[in-house]
Structure formats: C-alpha cells, structure tokens
Design a protein around this motif. Sequence first.
Motif, PDB file in Angstrom:
ATOM      1  N   ALA A  13       0.857  -1.197   0.000  1.00 18.64           N
ATOM      2  CA  ALA A  13       0.000   0.000   0.000  1.00 18.64           C
ATOM      3  C   ALA A  13       0.888   1.240   0.000  1.00 18.64           C
ATOM      4  O   ALA A  13       0.882   2.039   0.924  1.00 18.64           O
ATOM      5  CB  ALA A  13      -0.941  -0.017   1.199  1.00 18.64           C
ATOM      6  N   SER A  14       1.680   1.412  -1.059  1.00 20.10           N
ATOM      7  CA  SER A  14       2.677   2.479  -1.088  1.00 20.10           C
ATOM      8  C   SER A  14       2.109   3.845  -1.459  1.00 20.10           C
ATOM      9  O   SER A  14       2.588   4.864  -0.984  1.00 20.10           O
ATOM     10  CB  SER A  14       3.803   2.129  -2.055  1.00 20.10           C
ATOM     11  OG  SER A  14       3.333   2.138  -3.387  1.00 20.10           O
ATOM     12  N   ASN A  15       1.127   3.879  -2.348  1.00 20.45           N
ATOM     13  CA  ASN A  15       0.544   5.139  -2.837  1.00 20.45           C
ATOM     14  C   ASN A  15       1.639   6.059  -3.378  1.00 20.45           C
ATOM     15  O   ASN A  15       1.645   7.266  -3.126  1.00 20.45           O
ATOM     16  CB  ASN A  15      -0.284   5.840  -1.766  1.00 20.45           C
ATOM     17  CG  ASN A  15      -1.293   6.800  -2.361  1.00 20.45           C
ATOM     18  OD1 ASN A  15      -1.620   6.720  -3.538  1.00 20.45           O
ATOM     19  ND2 ASN A  15      -1.798   7.719  -1.554  1.00 20.45           N
ATOM     20  N   PRO A  21      -2.121   6.912   2.979  1.00 20.92           N
ATOM     21  CA  PRO A  21      -2.264   5.591   2.369  1.00 20.92           C
ATOM     22  C   PRO A  21      -3.233   5.662   1.183  1.00 20.92           C
ATOM     23  O   PRO A  21      -4.066   6.559   1.094  1.00 20.92           O
ATOM     24  CB  PRO A  21      -2.851   4.737   3.500  1.00 20.92           C
ATOM     25  CG  PRO A  21      -3.522   5.714   4.400  1.00 20.92           C
ATOM     26  CD  PRO A  21      -2.755   7.003   4.294  1.00 20.92           C
ATOM     27  N   PRO A  22      -3.133   4.709   0.267  1.00 21.56           N
ATOM     28  CA  PRO A  22      -4.080   4.690  -0.849  1.00 21.56           C
ATOM     29  C   PRO A  22      -5.501   4.426  -0.347  1.00 21.56           C
ATOM     30  O   PRO A  22      -5.701   3.750   0.669  1.00 21.56           O
ATOM     31  CB  PRO A  22      -3.590   3.549  -1.737  1.00 21.56           C
ATOM     32  CG  PRO A  22      -2.723   2.713  -0.857  1.00 21.56           C
ATOM     33  CD  PRO A  22      -2.195   3.589   0.223  1.00 21.56           C
ATOM     34  N   TRP A  24      -7.760   2.517  -1.518  1.00 16.88           N
ATOM     35  CA  TRP A  24      -8.129   1.102  -1.515  1.00 16.88           C
ATOM     36  C   TRP A  24      -7.686   0.438  -0.216  1.00 16.88           C
ATOM     37  O   TRP A  24      -8.343  -0.488   0.260  1.00 16.88           O
ATOM     38  CB  TRP A  24      -7.601   0.350  -2.741  1.00 16.88           C
ATOM     39  CG  TRP A  24      -6.105   0.296  -2.886  1.00 16.88           C
ATOM     40  CD1 TRP A  24      -5.329   1.070  -3.704  1.00 16.88           C
ATOM     41  CD2 TRP A  24      -5.200  -0.584  -2.198  1.00 16.88           C
ATOM     42  NE1 TRP A  24      -4.004   0.732  -3.564  1.00 16.88           N
ATOM     43  CE2 TRP A  24      -3.893  -0.288  -2.658  1.00 16.88           C
ATOM     44  CE3 TRP A  24      -5.355  -1.592  -1.256  1.00 16.88           C
ATOM     45  CZ2 TRP A  24      -2.761  -0.958  -2.207  1.00 16.88           C
ATOM     46  CZ3 TRP A  24      -4.228  -2.260  -0.798  1.00 16.88           C
ATOM     47  CH2 TRP A  24      -2.947  -1.941  -1.271  1.00 16.88           C
ATOM     48  N   TYR A  25      -6.587   0.906   0.375  1.00 16.37           N
ATOM     49  CA  TYR A  25      -6.140   0.330   1.642  1.00 16.37           C
ATOM     50  C   TYR A  25      -7.145   0.645   2.752  1.00 16.37           C
ATOM     51  O   TYR A  25      -7.472  -0.220   3.565  1.00 16.37           O
ATOM     52  CB  TYR A  25      -4.747   0.853   1.992  1.00 16.37           C
ATOM     53  CG  TYR A  25      -4.253   0.368   3.331  1.00 16.37           C
ATOM     54  CD1 TYR A  25      -3.907  -0.962   3.516  1.00 16.37           C
ATOM     55  CD2 TYR A  25      -4.135   1.230   4.413  1.00 16.37           C
ATOM     56  CE1 TYR A  25      -3.462  -1.427   4.750  1.00 16.37           C
ATOM     57  CE2 TYR A  25      -3.686   0.781   5.642  1.00 16.37           C
ATOM     58  CZ  TYR A  25      -3.352  -0.546   5.806  1.00 16.37           C
ATOM     59  OH  TYR A  25      -2.919  -1.002   7.024  1.00 16.37           O
ATOM     60  N   THR A  49      -3.558  -6.634   7.213  1.00 11.63           N
ATOM     61  CA  THR A  49      -2.266  -5.957   7.240  1.00 11.63           C
ATOM     62  C   THR A  49      -1.296  -6.808   8.034  1.00 11.63           C
ATOM     63  O   THR A  49      -1.615  -7.279   9.126  1.00 11.63           O
ATOM     64  CB  THR A  49      -2.391  -4.563   7.879  1.00 11.63           C
ATOM     65  OG1 THR A  49      -3.324  -3.801   7.104  1.00 11.63           O
ATOM     66  CG2 THR A  49      -1.060  -3.836   7.912  1.00 11.63           C
TER      67      THR A  49
END
Length: 88
Positions: A13-15, A21-22, A24-25, A49
């Motif tokens: 979940a790097s974005n 955070p993105p 979607w996360y 996670t």
Amino acid sequence: MHGRDGEDSPILASNCGSDRPPLWYLNLQANPEVELRVKSERFGAVAATRPAEEKARARPGPVEPFPRYGQYRAGTGRGIPVVRLTRS
C-alpha cells in the motif's frame, strides 16, 4: 503491486510514497473481503495488514521487480503497509 507467498498474495500500500495511504487500503480496512483476479483466475480472499515483524519476509517477493519501492519508502514518513490476501 502483487506478489506470491505460498497461497497468499502480499500487496504493498505504497501510494507512490505519499504521506497518505491509498484509498483502496482504507477500503480494505473497512471491508477485508475481496475478489482477486490473477491472470485468468478469480477467487475470494480476505485482506489483513501484516504485523511489522512479517514485513521483511513479505517485501522481497513484491519489491524486487519494482525498484521504485525503495524511493517510495524513503520519501514518506509513514510505514508502508504490506497487506496479505488469503484465499477464502
């Protein structure tokens, strides 16, 4: 970014190194049941996670083909979550 860890699929979940955070996360945190498609295969999975001690194990698979991850990690003050998708 998708990887393989046995039957599980770790994703990052790097974005792109953002301090946030993105989305979607955040959605996975609210509703961890997902449908995953890998090539032509579709299956249900549950997202979780990974704890900090599991991150080092998960990273080599998904990170090696994506060298920018190191830049993303260096450019943000937040820890980049690794999410495990486990077939349901």
